[in-house]
Design a protein around this motif. Structure first.
Motif, short mmCIF file in Angstrom:
data_model
loop_
_atom_site.label_atom_id
_atom_site.label_comp_id
_atom_site.label_asym_id
_atom_site.label_seq_id
_atom_site.Cartn_x
_atom_site.Cartn_y
_atom_site.Cartn_z
N VAL A 40 0.84 -1.20 0.00
CA VAL A 40 0.00 0.00 0.00
C VAL A 40 0.87 1.25 0.00
O VAL A 40 0.62 2.21 -0.75
CB VAL A 40 -0.96 -0.01 1.21
CG1 VAL A 40 -1.66 1.35 1.34
CG2 VAL A 40 -1.99 -1.12 1.05
N LEU A 41 1.90 1.26 0.82
CA LEU A 41 2.78 2.43 0.88
C LEU A 41 3.54 2.63 -0.42
O LEU A 41 3.73 3.77 -0.88
CB LEU A 41 3.75 2.28 2.04
CG LEU A 41 3.11 2.29 3.45
CD1 LEU A 41 4.20 2.07 4.51
CD2 LEU A 41 2.35 3.59 3.70
N ALA A 42 3.95 1.53 -1.04
CA ALA A 42 4.73 1.65 -2.29
C ALA A 42 3.87 2.15 -3.45
O ALA A 42 4.36 2.87 -4.33
CB ALA A 42 5.34 0.29 -2.64
N ALA A 43 2.60 1.77 -3.47
CA ALA A 43 1.73 2.16 -4.60
C ALA A 43 0.77 3.27 -4.22
O ALA A 43 -0.24 3.49 -4.92
CB ALA A 43 0.95 0.93 -5.07
N ARG A 44 1.06 4.00 -3.17
CA ARG A 44 0.13 5.01 -2.69
C ARG A 44 -0.19 6.06 -3.76
O ARG A 44 -1.33 6.51 -3.89
CB ARG A 44 0.71 5.67 -1.45
CG ARG A 44 -0.20 6.72 -0.83
CD ARG A 44 0.35 7.16 0.51
NE ARG A 44 1.75 7.57 0.40
CZ ARG A 44 2.49 7.93 1.45
NH1 ARG A 44 1.96 7.92 2.66
NH2 ARG A 44 3.76 8.29 1.27
N ALA A 45 0.80 6.44 -4.53
CA ALA A 45 0.58 7.49 -5.54
C ALA A 45 -0.32 7.02 -6.67
O ALA A 45 -0.94 7.84 -7.37
CB ALA A 45 1.93 7.95 -6.11
N ALA A 49 -7.96 6.28 -4.28
CA ALA A 49 -8.24 6.97 -3.00
C ALA A 49 -7.35 6.35 -1.93
O ALA A 49 -7.79 5.47 -1.18
CB ALA A 49 -9.71 6.84 -2.63
N PRO A 50 -6.09 6.77 -1.87
CA PRO A 50 -5.15 6.12 -0.94
C PRO A 50 -5.56 6.23 0.52
O PRO A 50 -5.29 5.32 1.31
CB PRO A 50 -3.83 6.86 -1.21
CG PRO A 50 -4.22 8.13 -1.89
CD PRO A 50 -5.46 7.84 -2.65
N ALA A 51 -6.22 7.32 0.90
CA ALA A 51 -6.63 7.47 2.30
C ALA A 51 -7.64 6.38 2.69
O ALA A 51 -7.59 5.85 3.81
CB ALA A 51 -7.23 8.85 2.53
N VAL A 52 -8.55 6.04 1.77
CA VAL A 52 -9.53 4.99 2.06
C VAL A 52 -8.85 3.63 2.17
O VAL A 52 -9.15 2.84 3.07
CB VAL A 52 -10.63 4.98 0.97
CG1 VAL A 52 -11.59 3.81 1.20
CG2 VAL A 52 -11.38 6.29 0.95
N VAL A 53 -7.93 3.35 1.25
CA VAL A 53 -7.23 2.07 1.27
C VAL A 53 -6.40 1.93 2.54
O VAL A 53 -6.43 0.88 3.22
CB VAL A 53 -6.35 1.91 0.02
CG1 VAL A 53 -5.57 0.60 0.09
CG2 VAL A 53 -7.20 1.96 -1.24
N LEU A 54 -5.66 3.00 2.89
CA LEU A 54 -4.82 2.94 4.10
C LEU A 54 -5.67 2.94 5.37
O LEU A 54 -5.38 2.20 6.32
CB LEU A 54 -3.88 4.15 4.10
CG LEU A 54 -2.82 4.17 5.22
CD1 LEU A 54 -1.94 2.93 5.13
CD2 LEU A 54 -1.98 5.43 5.13
#
Length: 373
Positions: A40-45, A49-54
């Protein structure tokens, strides 16, 4: 099956189940932390919606940690509220991950969520787990079709669903099978040990019974031999007493093997019945029900009194007072002088777990045997 046997089965099953729980909790949390978070951190960009996934990852991590600890302590969380939370996160992550990361490790719900379903439904029927995994597969199918019905994506979807189903279901079913097998093996082992113990006890009881039969038969044989050889006078009170005593012991030895609810009372009644047949009026009073007693304890309770009963004249009163943890047998007969008035020395002494008490005052003889748990 006895309570001890059931407890042993439960202990073995609990130990096996606890080992499987530890494995399931370790797989779920380790997979979630070691594979899901770095991806998740590596593909955040690249996430839609990275906030939802994280945020979903954090929520599942907290819920999974709490569920895992509660499961290891034997007080799991309510399964269906936890399962509902996991499915809601599942749908949110599939919607937020985006088309580019749909089949990558950044979409951590593919590989992780099934293990948290296992934690939520541990100890329940596998049908519930299959229902949750099926719902998870339908949510994934909606996400795949929502990005366009690409045949390659459909093929990858099938492979991912197979992996999602197979491993969690295998661990779930395998752990239940191992627990059942451990319980069955404990039951078989317990039954084998119980049978061996019963066989040893039966063989020991048979040897002891043969030894006592030989001893009693020897005493009766000596009296009969003396009578046959003319060395003993049938009118001699001492000879009569020896005959009655030998007959009483033989009668009680026979009564030991009878299958009756109260063996001790049965054996004492056999001795009392023989005394009555020899013309001795006897009262047998019983209060309470004796607990189950080994043959050796019953012998120590009855033998001293049956010996005195064989020497009694006039009348006798035999009293048995029983409770869950104590049995007291008392015999009162008229006292009389002379060589035929034999008996143990006056006073109190212990014969292992049985206490003996014998008193004479010139008018009556009083004997008592007492067993306490």
């Amino acid at each position: 099956m006895s309570t001890a046997g059931l407890a042993a089965q439960a202990a073995v099953a609990h130990a096996s189940d606890r080992g499987a729980r530890i494995v399931a909790v370790a797989i779920a949390l380790a997979w979630h932390a070691a594979i899901g978070m770095p991806a998740v951190l590596a593909a955040r960009a690249d996430l839609a919606a990275p906030a939802v996934v994280l945020g979903g990852w954090v929520l599942v991590a907290v819920a999974g940690a709490v569920a895992g600890v509660r499961l290891l302590r034997g007080s799991p969380l309510p399964p269906w509220p936890l399962a509902g939370l996991l499915l809601a996160v599942d749908a949110a992550v599939f919607a937020a991950v985006g088309e580019q990361q749909l089949f990558t490790a950044a979409n951590w719900v593919w590989g992780t969520l099934g293990w948290f379903f296992v934690l939520a439904l541990w100890g329940r029927r596998v049908v519930g787990l299959i229902a949750l995994l099926t719902t998870h597969a339908l949510i994934a199918l909606v996400a795949v079709l929502g990005h366009g019905p690409d045949p390659a994506d459909v093929a990858r979807y099938v492979m991912y669903v197979y992996g999602t189903f197979s491993l969690p279901v295998a661990v779930f079913v395998g752990s239940a099978a191992i627990v059942a097998l451990a319980r069955d093996r404990a039951a078989v082992s317990g039954a084998s040990h119980a049978m061996a113990a019963e066989r040893d006890a039966a063989e020991r009881g048979l040897r002891e019974r043969r030894d006592r039969l030989a001893l009693v038969s020897s005493a009766a044989g000596r009296v009969l031999g003396e009578l046959a050889a003319g060395q003993a006078d049938p009118d001699d009170p001492e000879v009569q007493r020896r005959c009655v005593l030998a007959a009483t012991r033989l009668r009680r030895l026979i009564a030991e093997s009878d299958d009756v609810p109260d063996p001790l009372l049965h054996e004492l009644r056999a001795a009392a019945d023989l005394a009555e047949r020899n013309g001795l009026p006897i009262d047998l009073v019983t209060i309470g029900t004796p607990p189950p007693l080994p043959v050796e304890i019953r012998r120590r309770l009855a033998d001293p009194l049956t010996g005195i009963l064989a020497d009694a004249q006039g009348w006798a009163r035999l009293t048995v007072v029983s409770g869950p943890n104590e049995v007291v047998v008392s015999l009162v007969t008229p006292d009389r002088k002379g060589p035929e008035a034999t008996g143990p020395p006056s006073g109190e002494y212990d014969d292992g777990p049985v206490q003996h008490l014998y008193e004479r005052d010139g008018d009556i003889r009083w004997a008592q045997t007492r067993w306490r748990r």
